[in-house]
Design an enzyme around this catalytic site. Structure first.
Site, mmCIF file in Angstrom:
data_model
loop_
_atom_site.group_PDB
_atom_site.id
_atom_site.type_symbol
_atom_site.label_atom_id
_atom_site.label_comp_id
_atom_site.label_asym_id
_atom_site.label_seq_id
_atom_site.Cartn_x
_atom_site.Cartn_y
_atom_site.Cartn_z
ATOM 1 N N GLU A 272 -2.365 11.195 3.996
ATOM 2 C CA GLU A 272 -3.233 10.961 4.967
ATOM 3 C C GLU A 272 -3.392 12.061 5.989
ATOM 4 O OE1 GLU A 272 -4.316 6.408 6.011
ATOM 5 O OE2 GLU A 272 -2.125 6.797 5.872
ATOM 6 N N GLU B 261 0.920 -1.355 0.042
ATOM 7 C CA GLU B 261 -0.065 -0.086 -0.044
ATOM 8 C C GLU B 261 0.797 1.138 0.145
ATOM 9 O OE1 GLU B 261 -2.810 0.175 2.914
ATOM 10 O OE2 GLU B 261 -2.720 2.056 3.451
#
Length: 291
Positions: free
Chosen positions: A172, A167
């Site tokens: 974020e 990933e």
């Protein structure tokens, strides 16, 4: 004659035992060789560049829902492995294009047992790439309980389910930690549930009031992260195989705004902040130039 015969057979038995013993030792050594970890391969940094013109772009210069030729949706309210509280829809109430930008809106409303609605856009089976540069210009939501992300997942999961196939988190942000923006990668050897993740963060004082450029440069040598074209993250391919580096397969891009969850909801959810908007000015993908 009896003694020499006994000596002869003793010699034969002893010789056979030695042979079997040697074979056993040899077999054991071969077995041990099989389970030894592979020797690291040195990966050369060829200073790869990227094409000047994007091979794929969405500048959101239209109105309505995102173009179906470029985007698909992950739908539902399963918690998404993080105990998230939203139900993802493909409704224009949660995702729409207008005024030159894409807007994902998280709302406080019940749907299918979940307390919030939002959207998770994906390019899976629309844009699946091996290496290259992604640029996303975005303005982030704010408030306790919001968890927007610009990230990448493997399309084929060649090495197995998460985190084995990897990933890449280009951006974020959690609303209770305003203006600290994160870039991370996760693999079987390095991921957050065993506290070995490769990650970095940067303070962007106006992350939720202005648009900023979030970027990844992905090559066979490294995953490098940039905020406003300043490098904030680098994870170099160690050459030890997929457990550390599964980033040699196709990945696709995701844009989503989660509510709550293990990280986003670590300090609870402030219901007074909704609706919240995650705004994207453009998304661009540039191919890596092979060397």
């Amino acid at each position: 004659m009896i003694a020499p015969i006994k000596q002869f057979y003793f010699f034969i038995a002893l010789s056979a035992g030695c042979i079997l013993s040697c074979q056993s030792c040899s077999s054991k050594k071969e077995d041990e060789a099989i389970i030894l970890p592979p020797k690291p391969i040195t990966i050369e940094d060829k200073q790869w560049a990227f094409e000047a013109t994007p091979a794929w772009v969405d500048e959101f210069d239209y109105t309505g829902l995102p173009e179906t030729s470029k985007w698909d949706y992950d739908l539902g309210g399963s918690g998404w492995g993080n105990n998230e509280k939203q139900y993802y829809t493909n409704s224009i109430a949660n995702v729409n294009v207008g005024d030159g930008k894409l807007t994902i809106t998280a709302k406080k409303e019940s749907m299918s047992g979940m307390a919030y609605t939002s959207t998770r856009l994906v390019t899976r089976n629309k844009l699946d790439v091996l290496y290259g540069r992604f640029e996303v210009k975005a303005k982030l939501p704010t408030g306790r309980g919001t968890w927007p992300a610009i990230w990448m997942l493997p399309t084929d999961r060649a090495y197995g389910d998460w985190p084995k196939s990897g990933e890449i988190d280009i951006m974020e942000h959690v609303g209770y930690d305003q203006n600290n923006v994160h870039f991370s990668t996760h693999t079987e050897a390095y991921y957050f549930k065993i506290n070995t993740q490769k990650t970095s963060k940067k303070l962007i004082p106006d992350a939720s009031t202005a648009f900023h450029l979030y970027r990844v440069d992905w090559t066979p040598y490294a995953v490098r992260g940039y905020f406003d074209n300043a490098m904030v993250f680098e994870f170099v391919n160690e050459g030890t195989g997929y457990k550390a580096w599964p980033f040699d397969k196709r990945f696709h891009l995701l844009l989503n705004l989660a509510v709550g969850g293990d990280w986003g909801g670590a300090q609870g959810i402030d219901d007074s902040i909704f609706p919240q908007k995650f705004e994207i000015d453009y998304v661009k993908y540039f191919k890596m130039i092979e060397k």
